[in-house]
Design an enzyme around this catalytic site. Sequence first.
Site, short mmCIF file in Angstrom:
data_model
loop_
_atom_site.label_atom_id
_atom_site.label_comp_id
_atom_site.label_asym_id
_atom_site.label_seq_id
_atom_site.Cartn_x
_atom_site.Cartn_y
_atom_site.Cartn_z
N GLU A 1 -49.21 23.51 -47.82
CA GLU A 1 -48.48 23.24 -46.52
C GLU A 1 -47.03 23.03 -46.91
O GLU A 1 -46.52 22.59 -47.88
CB GLU A 1 -49.16 21.56 -46.33
CG GLU A 1 -49.03 21.07 -45.12
CD GLU A 1 -49.94 21.48 -43.99
OE1 GLU A 1 -51.03 22.41 -44.43
OE2 GLU A 1 -49.95 20.92 -43.09
N GLU B 1 -53.02 12.95 -27.73
CA GLU B 1 -53.48 13.46 -26.31
C GLU B 1 -53.93 14.83 -26.28
O GLU B 1 -54.85 14.88 -25.36
CB GLU B 1 -52.22 13.37 -25.30
CG GLU B 1 -51.45 11.97 -24.90
CD GLU B 1 -50.03 12.10 -24.50
OE1 GLU B 1 -49.51 11.21 -23.96
OE2 GLU B 1 -49.28 13.11 -24.56
N CYS C 1 -16.15 -2.57 -31.42
CA CYS C 1 -17.13 -3.31 -32.05
C CYS C 1 -17.34 -4.75 -31.35
O CYS C 1 -16.53 -5.62 -30.88
CB CYS C 1 -16.49 -3.65 -33.40
SG CYS C 1 -17.43 -4.95 -34.35
N CYS D 1 -16.19 -8.19 -33.19
CA CYS D 1 -14.82 -8.38 -33.48
C CYS D 1 -13.63 -7.83 -32.66
O CYS D 1 -12.59 -8.04 -32.59
CB CYS D 1 -14.14 -8.00 -34.98
SG CYS D 1 -14.09 -6.37 -35.40
N LYS E 1 -53.55 14.45 -46.83
CA LYS E 1 -53.30 15.64 -45.84
C LYS E 1 -52.05 15.62 -45.38
O LYS E 1 -51.63 14.80 -44.55
CB LYS E 1 -54.36 15.13 -44.75
CG LYS E 1 -54.63 16.49 -43.84
CD LYS E 1 -55.81 16.12 -42.95
CE LYS E 1 -56.05 17.31 -41.92
NZ LYS E 1 -54.91 17.98 -41.38
N GLU F 1 -56.96 13.70 -51.71
CA GLU F 1 -55.62 14.11 -51.56
C GLU F 1 -54.80 13.74 -50.24
O GLU F 1 -55.64 13.60 -49.31
CB GLU F 1 -55.53 15.50 -51.72
CG GLU F 1 -55.55 16.26 -53.03
CD GLU F 1 -55.46 17.44 -52.75
OE1 GLU F 1 -55.31 18.29 -51.78
OE2 GLU F 1 -55.45 18.25 -54.03
N LYS G 1 -58.77 11.09 -40.79
CA LYS G 1 -57.54 10.98 -40.01
C LYS G 1 -57.25 9.67 -40.15
O LYS G 1 -57.90 8.66 -40.03
CB LYS G 1 -57.56 11.54 -38.86
CG LYS G 1 -57.64 13.06 -38.68
CD LYS G 1 -56.39 13.63 -38.57
CE LYS G 1 -56.27 14.78 -37.58
NZ LYS G 1 -55.08 15.05 -37.00
N LEU H 1 -60.20 22.47 -41.71
CA LEU H 1 -60.96 21.31 -42.00
C LEU H 1 -61.89 20.51 -40.96
O LEU H 1 -61.40 20.22 -40.06
CB LEU H 1 -60.17 20.23 -42.83
CG LEU H 1 -59.34 20.49 -44.16
CD1 LEU H 1 -58.76 19.49 -44.79
CD2 LEU H 1 -60.68 20.82 -45.08
S1 IVH Z 1 -57.57 21.67 -48.09
C1 IVH Z 1 -59.53 24.21 -45.23
N1 IVH Z 1 -55.88 19.80 -48.65
O1 IVH Z 1 -55.34 20.45 -43.28
C2 IVH Z 1 -58.83 24.78 -46.23
N2 IVH Z 1 -55.90 20.99 -46.67
O2 IVH Z 1 -57.19 20.73 -40.79
C3 IVH Z 1 -58.40 23.92 -47.54
N3 IVH Z 1 -53.79 20.27 -45.07
O3 IVH Z 1 -54.94 24.14 -42.62
C4 IVH Z 1 -57.69 23.15 -46.98
N4 IVH Z 1 -53.01 18.77 -46.60
O4 IVH Z 1 -53.00 22.74 -43.34
C5 IVH Z 1 -56.33 20.76 -47.86
N5 IVH Z 1 -54.30 18.28 -49.45
C6 IVH Z 1 -54.71 19.01 -48.55
C7 IVH Z 1 -54.13 19.49 -47.16
C8 IVH Z 1 -54.61 20.31 -46.12
C9 IVH Z 1 -52.93 19.19 -45.18
C10 IVH Z 1 -54.04 21.01 -43.72
C11 IVH Z 1 -54.15 22.49 -43.98
C12 IVH Z 1 -55.40 22.94 -43.07
C13 IVH Z 1 -55.38 21.75 -42.26
C14 IVH Z 1 -57.07 21.40 -42.07
#
Ligand code: IVH
Length: 673
Positions: free
Chosen positions: A167, A41, A406, A409, A112, A110, A312, A87
């Site tokens: 994180e 939202e 219950c 039973c 997120k 990786e 995402k 990001l």
């Molecule tokens: S790399 C930009 N790697 O995503 C700085 N970020 O929207 C380098 N995040 O603020 C970020 N997992 O909190 C990176 N494996 C990951 C991540 C990650 C979560 C978060 C981080 C950042 C947000 C970006």
Amino acid sequence: MAAPTSKALTTRKQFDDAVERALGAASAYYDSAELRMTDFEYDTLIEQIEGAAAQHSDWDTRGVLDEVAAGASTGGEVTHPVPMLSLGKVKTLDDVREFVGRVGQLVAVEPKLDGLAVRAEYNKGLLVLIATRGDGTTGEDVTARASEIRGLPTKLKKQLTLEVRGEVYMTDTDFDAANDNRVHTGKSAFVNSRNAVAGSLRNSDRNYDTPMSFASYDASGPALEKTSSYTERMNLLNSWGIGAARALVVGVSDLAPTDDADEVVRRIETLGDRRAGLGFPIDGAVVKTDAIDGRDVIGTVSRTPKWAAAYKYAADTATTVLRDIEIAVGRTGRISLRAVLDPVFVGGTTVTYATLHNPAFVHDADFRIGDTVYVYRAGDVIPRVNAVDRSKRPKSAKVWEAPSTCPNCGGEWNKSSVLWRCSSPECSLTSWIDFALSRDVLDVEGASVSFSEAVVDAGLVNDLADLFTLTVDQVAALPAGDDREIGAKNATKIVSGIERAKGQPLARQITSWNIRMVGRTIGRRLAAHFGTLDALRSASETDLADVEGIGVEKARMIYAGLRDRSPMIDRLVALGIETGTAIETSPVAADLPLAGKKVVVTGAVPGLTRTEAQEAVERLGGQSSGSVSSATDLVVIGEGAGSKAEKATQLGIPTMTAEDFARLLAGATEGDG
Ligand code: IVH
């Protein structure tokens, strides 16, 4: 707060209202961990705002857009020496391919992590600061929470000076525990794990720990200067005991970086497929270049690096209406609650049912039928209902009451844990095992109810016979409550107790089988009457009906129960349980001191439990009974005896002291040997 509509914002008034809603939601989220709308939202609202601004060059929106983009977090007292970036998103897998082609370097994929970004400083091996991202320029000092964060040790083995970014997140298990704690203190539940981290990091007025985890995705400092790639850096960090995001998903994020776009896409898809089983929440995949030098070449534009991008996955939280709450009692006897929902798309599938923790949770968080609730489906295959949006409660919303007994039973609930358990051994395997192990049945020391729960939960015990096959290693690894395991020492004690239990008298073995109508008294009478297990098992219904206190009706049920349990009893016999001794011919039985007498034991007999005293009466040839009547032949009176002793005197029934009874017993036992 109403969800944003997909309608465009056509008037300046609509635009200003939308901005106000977005800023309000963002500051509620960052500053008080309150969720006013789902991520989806929020993102939709931001897109509408940006879309409207782009269409109306006549509106002055620059300042407003910056404010909205900053996310309205108020920041904090710690200034970040280098800003904490965010990001850029890649929307489709084709965009991912395009990204890989554009950077033209090796990239890593990786998870997120869906938590809160923090920055930590180590000075000569000591953790001296943890600060939240805040608005990217300044954040809050949350160093006080260090002891609760796994993967961010307060002291390193080496005296390293480092800055680590990453994180803080919560595993699914920690999240559930955090929510239970929170609800028990009268606060509303956290909607999702990110929200829980935000709330837990800054909330210092609680007297329990909230375990969280940390995984790094960036690091710098003298100790890392020699490394030229991200992968090397993170592996080093990991070897020092600091969590690293790339180490979290074996077979995906720990793979060597690649410049093959198809391979990158494959990794993103694999990660998405495995998302549900990870045990921690992720909301996407991050693709980033591996060579540290290469990053500078690509550069950063307005706080968003061009060398990394986020893809995402489907949103993990959605809102829908709670239509009903169904309950079920499983084989373990434990209650489970299921929310019936209006279908909603969340975490990549349409959800109509979700778990609803436990009755106390429903009550404390005040869920009502008809409420709009937050459904969370992320690092767990089972979707859950975590929180309620009270602002959307209709007048017709109905309070839900848990059933008082219950539904299988009619048994009473055992409410010693938040997941109530049916206390009837007939309905619940856990209650059966617990009953069988208890002092007056098989008398296994050290085996508490949590042990019964653990063996049943672990699937090690499916009926009583399985109990006698447990090994020390199996038991040692079981949870003992909290975070601990039972351990070798206690396991040895329990397993040898179970071994000893094989030698308990036949009466107790029979009682432990949990046959309908066969409690301790009938168990003893059956053993006394038939002498051996073989004799009992070959008895007809009529034979059974001859036993004192067992009529035709009970005989039928006991007969059926013995047949029903036959495979289990066979296994028990093969495992070596006590099977009794043949009843001596009647002249010898008639010689026993209490032969043919109805005996009541009241008060304490030194050295014996109540059950043991009753067993002793039967060993002496008597029939043990619980109440005094004119048919009683003898009353044994021990310390603490009350009305039964008085009644014996009134009725003129012979009595015996507990000491004399003990002596009689000792004499008879000597004679036996
Ligand atoms: S790399 C930009 N790697 O995503 C700085 N970020 O929207 C380098 N995040 O603020 C970020 N997992 O909190 C990176 N494996 C990951 C991540 C990650 C979560 C978060 C981080 C950042 C947000 C970006």
